[in-house]
Design an enzyme around this catalytic site. Sequence first.
Site, PDB file in Angstrom:
ATOM      1  N   ASP A  61      48.312  42.585  37.221  1.00 38.20           N
ATOM      2  CA  ASP A  61      48.062  43.483  38.351  1.00 38.20           C
ATOM      3  C   ASP A  61      46.618  43.251  38.783  1.00 38.20           C
ATOM      4  OD1 ASP A  61      48.384  45.648  40.191  1.00 38.20           O
ATOM      5  OD2 ASP A  61      47.450  47.020  38.784  1.00 38.20           O
ATOM      6  N   SER A  62      46.216  43.919  39.859  1.00 38.15           N
ATOM      7  CA  SER A  62      44.818  43.827  40.275  1.00 38.15           C
ATOM      8  C   SER A  62      43.909  44.584  39.304  1.00 38.15           C
ATOM      9  CB  SER A  62      44.671  44.423  41.671  1.00 38.15           C
ATOM     10  OG  SER A  62      45.124  45.766  41.655  1.00 38.15           O
TER      11      SER A  62
ATOM     12  N   CYS B 122      52.627  44.605  40.158  1.00 37.91           N
ATOM     13  CA  CYS B 122      51.852  45.029  41.321  1.00 37.91           C
ATOM     14  C   CYS B 122      52.784  44.927  42.521  1.00 37.91           C
ATOM     15  CB  CYS B 122      50.659  44.089  41.473  1.00 37.91           C
ATOM     16  SG  CYS B 122      49.793  44.264  43.033  1.00 37.91           S
TER      17      CYS B 122
ATOM     18  N   GLU C 164      41.597  53.890  40.011  1.00 37.20           N
ATOM     19  CA  GLU C 164      40.923  52.848  39.242  1.00 37.20           C
ATOM     20  C   GLU C 164      39.621  53.371  38.653  1.00 37.20           C
ATOM     21  OE1 GLU C 164      41.119  49.074  37.661  1.00 37.20           O
ATOM     22  OE2 GLU C 164      42.635  49.835  39.029  1.00 37.20           O
TER      23      GLU C 164
ATOM     24  N   CYS D 201      53.414  51.748  44.215  1.00 39.63           N
ATOM     25  CA  CYS D 201      52.176  51.125  43.748  1.00 39.63           C
ATOM     26  C   CYS D 201      52.104  51.471  42.263  1.00 39.63           C
ATOM     27  CB  CYS D 201      50.979  51.689  44.489  1.00 39.63           C
ATOM     28  SG  CYS D 201      49.401  51.122  43.804  1.00 39.63           S
TER      29      CYS D 201
ATOM     30  N   HIS E 136      49.764  51.830  40.362  1.00 40.97           N
ATOM     31  CA  HIS E 136      48.690  52.756  39.978  1.00 40.97           C
ATOM     32  C   HIS E 136      49.162  54.225  40.058  1.00 40.97           C
ATOM     33  CE1 HIS E 136      45.937  49.364  40.515  1.00 40.97           C
ATOM     34  NE2 HIS E 136      44.950  50.107  40.052  1.00 40.97           N
TER      35      HIS E 136
HETATM   36  N1  DGL Z   1      48.801  48.292  41.622  1.00 35.26           N
HETATM   37  C1  DGL Z   1      48.944  47.538  42.788  1.00 35.26           C
HETATM   38  C2  DGL Z   1      50.185  47.758  43.575  1.00 35.26           C
HETATM   39  O1  DGL Z   1      51.170  48.131  42.971  1.00 35.26           O
HETATM   40  C3  DGL Z   1      47.723  47.042  43.497  1.00 35.26           C
HETATM   41  C4  DGL Z   1      46.848  48.013  44.151  1.00 35.26           C
HETATM   42  C5  DGL Z   1      45.644  47.353  44.764  1.00 35.26           C
HETATM   43  O2  DGL Z   1      44.969  46.576  44.075  1.00 35.26           O
HETATM   44  O3  DGL Z   1      45.387  47.626  45.956  1.00 35.26           O
HETATM   45  O4  DGL Z   1      50.248  47.526  44.758  1.00 35.26           O
END
Ligand code: DGL
Length: 275
Positions: free
Chosen positions: A18-19, A81, A162, A194, A196
């Site tokens: 993931d990021s 992600c 984050e 997402c 996150h």
């Molecule tokens: N967790 C990620 C997603 O599901 C990436 C969020 C990001 O880095 O903008 O899209």
Amino acid sequence: MIKENNNLKSSNPIGIFDSGIGGLTVANAITRMLPNEKIIYFGDTAHLPYGEKSADSIKYYGIRISQFLLEQKCKLIIIACNTASAQAYETIKDFVGDKAIVVNVIDPVVREVAHNKQARHIGVIATKGTIRSDIYARKLKLARKDLEVSSLATPLLVSMIEEGFFNNKISRAVIHSYLERPKLKKIDALILACTHFPLIKPEIEEYYKNRMCIIDSAKVVAEEVASILKTHKLNTRLKNPKHHFYVSDYTDSFEKSTAFFFKGKIKLERADIWK
Ligand code: DGL
């Protein structure tokens, strides 16, 4: 379609990327469901947030990270992600070929929602990149014609999460200001598109007074991976597998979140793959 490769070894690890910390929600679900599998996690903190980047950049990051995970001999790679799953899944799959199985986090969620006959009007909250791709609306309507989809980009949420900045008055105000948008007024289910967002699920549930069906990818993706490994006879029985957590740039909050998810002390390793 998963390509067959008889050289994939069941004792090899599962790669997850993931990021940043979002994919840890998926990694956590995987280790709960498949405690004998070894995990190699890569958080591309040097390029966070992915949601603001172009599709070309996301494809480039996805290929390089997959190459790194292949070097670690991963038998299966999870694009944990949504932004990268939306914009780079096909590219990554082509690059990886039959060297590993590639799983995205969107298809299992779409299948889950399509099965839920109670849900008809689906809300989707995600990064700008995921919403721009329109992938959820397209796939959901393909899976079930009667579904109505309302999508909303919620760009502030990833940076907030984050940073570990949630479960407070300000995060609640930000979350509420997104959820009360007219677009989401008539929905009967909400996809946290997402990885996150499961971290703020309690705040979202509180907004809806626990009366909304809220779907995230962590558990459904873990179920999907368990079933793929079983079908391909690639599950393993390692005792106390030693996971590795790599980041492309060290951040304090990443270390804290990793320790939170994987109880105890986690050693973050820096993999400078962008040199
Ligand atoms: N967790 C990620 C997603 O599901 C990436 C969020 C990001 O880095 O903008 O899209």
